[in-house]
Design a protein around this motif. Structure first.
Motif, PDB file in Angstrom:
ATOM      1  N   GLN A  38      74.022  10.717  -7.578  1.00  0.00           N
ATOM      2  CA  GLN A  38      74.311  11.570  -7.617  1.00  0.00           C
ATOM      3  C   GLN A  38      74.545  11.771  -6.146  1.00  0.00           C
ATOM      4  OE1 GLN A  38      69.848  13.130  -7.094  1.00  0.00           O
ATOM      5  NE2 GLN A  38      70.613  15.833  -6.832  1.00  0.00           N
ATOM      6  N   ALA A  39      76.005  12.408  -6.219  1.00  0.00           N
ATOM      7  CA  ALA A  39      76.711  12.846  -4.640  1.00  0.00           C
ATOM      8  C   ALA A  39      76.315  14.137  -3.749  1.00  0.00           C
ATOM      9  CB  ALA A  39      78.174  13.138  -5.432  1.00  0.00           C
ATOM     10  N   PRO A  40      76.398  14.153  -2.786  1.00  0.00           N
ATOM     11  CA  PRO A  40      76.258  14.898  -1.735  1.00  0.00           C
ATOM     12  C   PRO A  40      76.544  16.202  -2.348  1.00  0.00           C
ATOM     13  CG  PRO A  40      77.014  13.630  -0.421  1.00  0.00           C
ATOM     14  CD  PRO A  40      77.044  12.985  -1.585  1.00  0.00           C
ATOM     15  N   GLY A  41      75.082  17.443  -2.371  1.00  0.00           N
ATOM     16  CA  GLY A  41      75.147  19.036  -2.846  1.00  0.00           C
ATOM     17  C   GLY A  41      75.593  18.963  -4.729  1.00  0.00           C
ATOM     18  N   LYS A  42      75.530  17.807  -5.161  1.00  0.00           N
ATOM     19  CA  LYS A  42      75.796  17.507  -6.490  1.00  0.00           C
ATOM     20  C   LYS A  42      74.675  16.833  -7.830  1.00  0.00           C
ATOM     21  CE  LYS A  42      80.486  17.132  -6.935  1.00  0.00           C
ATOM     22  NZ  LYS A  42      82.000  16.180  -7.064  1.00  0.00           N
ATOM     23  N   GLU A  43      74.752  17.880  -8.900  1.00  0.00           N
ATOM     24  CA  GLU A  43      73.293  16.884  -9.921  1.00  0.00           C
ATOM     25  C   GLU A  43      72.815  15.470  -9.898  1.00  0.00           C
ATOM     26  OE1 GLU A  43      71.876  20.598 -10.225  1.00  0.00           O
ATOM     27  OE2 GLU A  43      70.982  18.739 -11.095  1.00  0.00           O
ATOM     28  N   ARG A  44      72.114  14.625  -9.850  1.00  0.00           N
ATOM     29  CA  ARG A  44      73.166  13.523 -10.395  1.00  0.00           C
ATOM     30  C   ARG A  44      73.333  13.091 -12.055  1.00  0.00           C
ATOM     31  NH1 ARG A  44      67.434  10.859  -9.434  1.00  0.00           N
ATOM     32  NH2 ARG A  44      67.884  12.165  -8.059  1.00  0.00           N
ATOM     33  N   HIS A 104      70.562  11.202 -20.949  1.00  0.00           N
ATOM     34  CA  HIS A 104      70.137  11.871 -20.012  1.00  0.00           C
ATOM     35  C   HIS A 104      68.952  11.534 -18.970  1.00  0.00           C
ATOM     36  CE1 HIS A 104      72.716  14.615 -22.744  1.00  0.00           C
ATOM     37  NE2 HIS A 104      71.867  14.395 -24.392  1.00  0.00           N
ATOM     38  N   ARG A 105      69.265  12.099 -17.796  1.00  0.00           N
ATOM     39  CA  ARG A 105      68.249  11.926 -16.608  1.00  0.00           C
ATOM     40  C   ARG A 105      66.200  12.485 -17.035  1.00  0.00           C
ATOM     41  NH1 ARG A 105      67.811  15.118 -10.982  1.00  0.00           N
ATOM     42  NH2 ARG A 105      66.429  14.203 -10.124  1.00  0.00           N
ATOM     43  N   ARG A 106      66.326  12.754 -18.144  1.00  0.00           N
ATOM     44  CA  ARG A 106      65.224  13.139 -18.800  1.00  0.00           C
ATOM     45  C   ARG A 106      64.610  11.911 -19.493  1.00  0.00           C
ATOM     46  NH1 ARG A 106      68.771  17.351 -21.201  1.00  0.00           N
ATOM     47  NH2 ARG A 106      68.984  16.099 -23.694  1.00  0.00           N
ATOM     48  N   GLU A 107      65.566  10.693 -19.906  1.00  0.00           N
ATOM     49  CA  GLU A 107      64.908  10.792 -20.896  1.00  0.00           C
ATOM     50  C   GLU A 107      64.873   9.185 -20.309  1.00  0.00           C
ATOM     51  OE1 GLU A 107      68.902  10.316 -22.858  1.00  0.00           O
ATOM     52  OE2 GLU A 107      68.090  10.887 -25.115  1.00  0.00           O
ATOM     53  N   TYR A 108      64.833   9.131 -19.534  1.00  0.00           N
ATOM     54  CA  TYR A 108      64.254   8.366 -17.983  1.00  0.00           C
ATOM     55  C   TYR A 108      62.638   7.822 -18.091  1.00  0.00           C
ATOM     56  CZ  TYR A 108      68.386   5.767 -19.238  1.00  0.00           C
ATOM     57  OH  TYR A 108      69.917   4.925 -19.866  1.00  0.00           O
ATOM     58  N   ASP A 109      62.112   7.437 -18.171  1.00  0.00           N
ATOM     59  CA  ASP A 109      60.372   7.170 -17.476  1.00  0.00           C
ATOM     60  C   ASP A 109      60.610   7.026 -16.144  1.00  0.00           C
ATOM     61  OD1 ASP A 109      60.341   5.923 -20.652  1.00  0.00           O
ATOM     62  OD2 ASP A 109      59.649   7.717 -19.725  1.00  0.00           O
ATOM     63  N   TYR A 110      60.845   5.616 -15.466  1.00  0.00           N
ATOM     64  CA  TYR A 110      60.919   4.830 -14.494  1.00  0.00           C
ATOM     65  C   TYR A 110      62.196   4.825 -13.590  1.00  0.00           C
ATOM     66  CZ  TYR A 110      57.262   3.648 -17.140  1.00  0.00           C
ATOM     67  OH  TYR A 110      56.044   3.280 -17.563  1.00  0.00           O
ATOM     68  N   TRP A 111      62.002   4.868 -12.433  1.00  0.00           N
ATOM     69  CA  TRP A 111      63.472   4.957 -11.122  1.00  0.00           C
ATOM     70  C   TRP A 111      63.400   4.252 -10.414  1.00  0.00           C
ATOM     71  CZ3 TRP A 111      67.316   7.930 -12.759  1.00  0.00           C
ATOM     72  CH2 TRP A 111      68.054   8.699 -13.528  1.00  0.00           C
ATOM     73  N   GLY A 112      64.600   3.888 -10.292  1.00  0.00           N
ATOM     74  CA  GLY A 112      64.599   3.307  -8.011  1.00  0.00           C
ATOM     75  C   GLY A 112      64.257   4.144  -7.737  1.00  0.00           C
ATOM     76  N   GLN A 113      64.700   3.469  -6.394  1.00  0.00           N
ATOM     77  CA  GLN A 113      64.753   4.620  -4.800  1.00  0.00           C
ATOM     78  C   GLN A 113      66.751   4.894  -4.663  1.00  0.00           C
ATOM     79  OE1 GLN A 113      65.040   1.339  -5.224  1.00  0.00           O
ATOM     80  NE2 GLN A 113      65.775   0.869  -3.369  1.00  0.00           N
ATOM     81  N   GLY A 114      67.363   4.245  -5.057  1.00  0.00           N
ATOM     82  CA  GLY A 114      68.700   5.063  -5.044  1.00  0.00           C
ATOM     83  C   GLY A 114      69.096   3.751  -3.675  1.00  0.00           C
TER      84      GLY A 114
END
Length: 121
Positions: A38-44, A104-114
């Motif tokens: 995810q870049a600044p001001g943009k969608e993931r 797709h982002r919605r398909e993932y259940d778990y996320w790291g902090q980036g």
């Protein structure tokens, strides 16, 4: 499942980085793992994903400069980025889902902090 992304930093254009995503849990080998940014001001946006059998997919924009891999013994997935460009500047996230690949982002259940990647020109 907990995910911890690392490996970001400040790099000059043309350089390379390898991002890592370490996961907890005994079921890592059955999960599909994805990388987004995810870049600044943009969608993931989706970059790449790898399933437990190491089947891989990439976004069109990632083909050629990004390589995803996983080490099930270390519960870790990697994203190697070559020939970095200023437009690669973003927070990079890893994500996990049981079973099949997802783009797709919605398909993932778990996320790291980036982990932040900054590319200077």
């Amino acid at each position: 499942v907990q995910l911890q992304a690392s490996g970001g930093g400040l790099v000059q254009a043309g350089g390379s980085l390898r991002l890592s995503c370490a996961t907890s849990g005994r079921t890592f080998s059955t999960y599909a793992m994805g990388w987004f940014r995810q870049a600044p001001g943009k969608e993931r946006e989706f970059i790449s994903a790898i399933n437990w059998r190491s089947s891989i997919c990439y976004s069109d924009s990632a083909k050629g400069r990004f390589t995803i891999s996983r080490d099930n013994a270390k519960n870790t997935v990697y994203l190697q980025i070559y020939n970095l460009k200023p437009e690669d500047t973003a927070v990079y996230y890893c994500a996990a889902r049981p079973g099949v690949l997802g783009i797709h982002r919605r398909e993932y259940d778990y996320w790291g902090q980036g982990t932040l990647v900054t590319v200077s020109s």
